[in-house]
Design an enzyme around this catalytic site. Sequence first.
Site, PDB file in Angstrom:
ATOM      1  N   GLY A 256     -10.762  -2.424 -21.174  1.00  0.00           N
ATOM      2  CA  GLY A 256     -10.597  -1.343 -19.795  1.00  0.00           C
ATOM      3  C   GLY A 256     -12.197  -1.324 -19.495  1.00  0.00           C
ATOM      4  N   ALA A 257     -12.987  -0.763 -20.253  1.00  0.00           N
ATOM      5  CA  ALA A 257     -14.424  -0.437 -19.897  1.00  0.00           C
ATOM      6  C   ALA A 257     -15.230  -0.362 -20.896  1.00  0.00           C
ATOM      7  CB  ALA A 257     -14.652   0.673 -18.865  1.00  0.00           C
ATOM      8  N   MET A 258     -16.761  -0.139 -20.743  1.00  0.00           N
ATOM      9  CA  MET A 258     -17.608  -0.082 -21.999  1.00  0.00           C
ATOM     10  C   MET A 258     -18.725   0.952 -21.648  1.00  0.00           C
ATOM     11  SD  MET A 258     -18.380  -0.854 -25.145  1.00  0.00           S
ATOM     12  CE  MET A 258     -19.823  -0.269 -25.832  1.00  0.00           C
ATOM     13  N   ASN A 260     -21.935   1.306 -22.485  1.00  0.00           N
ATOM     14  CA  ASN A 260     -23.158   1.041 -22.641  1.00  0.00           C
ATOM     15  C   ASN A 260     -24.085   2.132 -22.245  1.00  0.00           C
ATOM     16  OD1 ASN A 260     -22.316  -1.733 -23.548  1.00  0.00           O
ATOM     17  ND2 ASN A 260     -21.674  -2.010 -21.098  1.00  0.00           N
ATOM     18  N   HIS A 292     -13.924   8.947 -19.291  1.00  0.00           N
ATOM     19  CA  HIS A 292     -13.924   8.454 -20.645  1.00  0.00           C
ATOM     20  C   HIS A 292     -15.348   7.873 -20.899  1.00  0.00           C
ATOM     21  CE1 HIS A 292     -12.118   6.953 -24.800  1.00  0.00           C
ATOM     22  NE2 HIS A 292     -13.146   5.931 -24.339  1.00  0.00           N
ATOM     23  N   GLU A 293     -15.625   6.707 -20.110  1.00  0.00           N
ATOM     24  CA  GLU A 293     -16.967   6.019 -20.429  1.00  0.00           C
ATOM     25  C   GLU A 293     -18.051   6.963 -20.174  1.00  0.00           C
ATOM     26  OE1 GLU A 293     -16.486   3.684 -21.966  1.00  0.00           O
ATOM     27  OE2 GLU A 293     -14.208   3.174 -21.343  1.00  0.00           O
TER      28      GLU A 293
HETATM   29  N1  TRP Z   1     -15.791   1.438 -26.726  1.00  0.00           N
HETATM   30  C1  TRP Z   1     -14.963   1.041 -25.458  1.00  0.00           C
HETATM   31  C2  TRP Z   1     -14.142   2.201 -24.750  1.00  0.00           C
HETATM   32  O1  TRP Z   1     -13.538   2.946 -25.672  1.00  0.00           O
HETATM   33  C3  TRP Z   1     -14.105   0.045 -25.746  1.00  0.00           C
HETATM   34  C4  TRP Z   1     -14.340  -1.300 -25.945  1.00  0.00           C
HETATM   35  C5  TRP Z   1     -14.462  -1.468 -27.525  1.00  0.00           C
HETATM   36  C6  TRP Z   1     -14.352  -2.517 -25.544  1.00  0.00           C
HETATM   37  N2  TRP Z   1     -14.816  -2.919 -27.764  1.00  0.00           N
HETATM   38  C7  TRP Z   1     -14.527  -3.403 -26.520  1.00  0.00           C
HETATM   39  C8  TRP Z   1     -14.350  -2.887 -24.281  1.00  0.00           C
HETATM   40  C9  TRP Z   1     -14.565  -4.866 -26.152  1.00  0.00           C
HETATM   41  C10 TRP Z   1     -14.429  -4.246 -23.859  1.00  0.00           C
HETATM   42  C11 TRP Z   1     -14.708  -5.063 -24.922  1.00  0.00           C
HETATM   43  O2  TRP Z   1     -14.238   2.663 -23.623  1.00  0.00           O
HETATM   44 ZN    ZN Z   2     -13.847   4.656 -25.781  1.00  0.00          ZN
END
Ligand code: TRP
Ligand code: ZN
Length: 852
Positions: A256-258, A260, A292-293
């Site tokens: 979904g999203a990350m 960073n 969430h992010e």
């Molecule tokens: N940490 C991200 C979240 O919970 C999710 C995530 C983990 C992710 N591994 C990933 C997103 C790999 C994209 C690709 O929002």
């Molecule tokens: Zn998360």
Amino acid sequence: MTDARAIHLADYQPFSHLIEHVALTFHLSPNATRVQARLAVRPNPAREQGLDLRLDGEGLRLVRLAVDGRELTVLPDETGLTIRAADLPDTAFVLETEVEIAPEGNTALEGLYMSRGMYCTQCEAEGFRKITFYPDRPDVMARFRVRVNGDHPVLLSNGNLVDQGPGWTEWDDPWPKPAYLFALVAGDLRAHSATFRTLSGRDVALNIWVRPGDEGRCAYAMDSLIRSMKWDEQVYGREYDLDIFNIVAVDDFNMGAMENKGLNIFNSKFVLASPETATDDDFARIEAIIAHEYFHNWTGNRITCRDWFQLCLKEGLTVYRDQQFTGDMRSHAVKRIEDVLMLRARQFREDQGPLSHAVRPESYVEINNFYTATIYEKGAEVIGMLRRLVGDDGYARALDLYFDRHDGQAATIEDWLCVFQDATGRDLTHFTRWYSEAGTPRLKVSDDFNNDTYTLHFEQENYATPGQPVKWAKVLPISVGMLNPNGDDLLPTTVLEMTHMRQSFAFEGLATRPVASVLRGFSAPVVLERAVSAEERAFLLAHDTDPFNKWEAGRALAKDLLARMVTEGAAIGPGWLEAMARVAQDGSLDPAFRALCLRLPSEDDMAQTLHAAGHVPDPAGIYAGRRRMGDALARRLAPDLPGLIASLAEPGPFTPDARAAGRRALRLAALSLLSRVDGGTAARAAYRAADNMTEEVGALSCLLDIGQGAEELARFEARWRSDRNVMDKWFALQIAYAAPDRAAEVTQTLTQHPDFDWKNPNRFRSVIGALSGHHAGFHHSSGAAYALVAEWLLRLDPLNPQTAARMSTAFDTWPRYDADRQAMVREALQRMLATDGLSRDLTEMAVRMLGD
Ligand code: TRP
Ligand code: ZN
């Protein structure tokens, strides 16, 4: 699973060295990107001295390596390189490396890759090792400075922009972070910008970066971001901590999203929205994922995880926080029901099959396989229980202490529980079982009434799960209310704390036998087993003052009925129909709530429930029974539906708020029922009149549901052909509504469509994922769908193992079904395992699902 390559929690050791600072320089080029790294390193005082330095690295061509300016010849192996202690000073030193990588050929979408001409990164969990040699583990936290050289007009990385010139930018992130939070983006992008003033008066520049042409679809994401930032200040006292916050929308993305640091990267479908292209559900998901992010900035980034076994420390907590946020923004009642629906559909399913694992697992082969509903959703439920046990004040004090004590650290679940103990004085030793033991407890409830005393008897059963044959009693907060026979609340809601396998709770001084409302708000993630008469369920549906249990009573009525229909051939009596009719007509109830009540239990949920009750579920029978229920409900409500639909019309332009969305949801639920009796006349008109995607997709779904809509599908395609996110819906809908015996064939045909770009995860999910989500179609007795899904997973695996492995969970329910189906799935999984070069990701999944 015993595997030579498995990683174990018990083996944790701090890293041999500390990395104080990282300076990276990128020279971007599709096939030969150069990455120069300059690491300031010193031995870790917490470890013995004189250790070798082991760096992770995969698929990197090493060009140069030097220690304190002195070049060393080191030969990397498959997974990294080792610099012998003899070649290292025993105090601080500078390690320089230069590597070459090829982002264009990176189809796994992990590390540095390209998506339609733009560069982007995905490093969680272990993608940074595909960018440069580095100790790629979350407990190694360092400050990063990044210089990006490239031809694209927009060059982004984490932190604050400190300098730039033609063809380059330089970024400094003052906050120490693990490598999995590193990000870089380069592309021809446009910004939708805003400014946010923090509680302490600092201005933060906010930018959402998208492709030219998409700028007009960012307003809702920006609004969600600003509301998230305010909410975290008000509710958790957490302020943002950089001068700039960037979000980038990318079309090719595994999840979904990350989060960073300072540079969130999103699957474009969770950013871009306009009334014409996004449904109400899309708007709600965008709001939740943006939140969430953003919330990860504190729960994940400022405080991160010591190792990947602690993943729920950031994910469970951040899900819990985004659920609270959505409840505050929209409706707590509706949000709780939706969350429990999701929990049961995904986490209970996972927990009752071969992939069951603890919220904090103790071993894994491929960490990407553990971004699961158990870590995320059950992880959030566990926090909800903690809060119920210590109270709202206790929770607030514990969280303040958590942020104070662990800011800047890589923490563990022990640290987390310790702040609750220290802040509230409560001993949580027993509670830790929620983290270490897998499985969904079953809670049996019975009651009696004697001498003015009403007693509730509880018994919990904790079934064996893979690798965990024996379990102990869990601490269960059981929220209970009592109603008078006339429907009034007799007692305010009370939380009973169950700590033993068997326990009874007495309520004295009651003149008449009350009606108990048990597990209000779904106060613990358990399967409740309680023989309740249809009359009592209907009573609770009509009178329960707890909205969750009110909904739950209706759901239980429907499930009891459907179960009796498919196992005993029972007929649909008037009880359920009349109860539903009352809810549908009750204008005092929130339309969104009524829409949820009218939604029939899903086929997969039914199969899960029947299996748990000792039956072998028949997918075709469940499908047919559920359709008969829908038809009967449609006939019962038919006279009132046109009036209901008309009364819910929204005057004026589309707004995505919860109130308007709830009214549309109920209107479309009514339209779907009406279509079952009017041959689609109303839905066809609604399709033509639709001026937003919610109604366009809603009306089209009504038509597909009754085997019509071919013409509308063609019109939809003609209109939206060039919009990828909208076309994903077009693909998915046709499969979701296909007759069970045609689902595989429809899918097969769609895989030949010129726009079936199967290397794009969204498109792959909207086609192959739609087939695995079609319960009766996927489990059709021919086995055609099993074969088709397996074939496509095998095709995807060499290119994108992460997404292939994630989607293989389609098969995790096989032990529920009959011997023929079991044999077909086992054969499909075994065929995967027999395939040359199968990824570690998919291998682990297939092995676990087979359970050998
Ligand atoms: N940490 C991200 C979240 O919970 C999710 C995530 C983990 C992710 N591994 C990933 C997103 C790999 C994209 C690709 O929002
Ligand atoms: Zn998360």
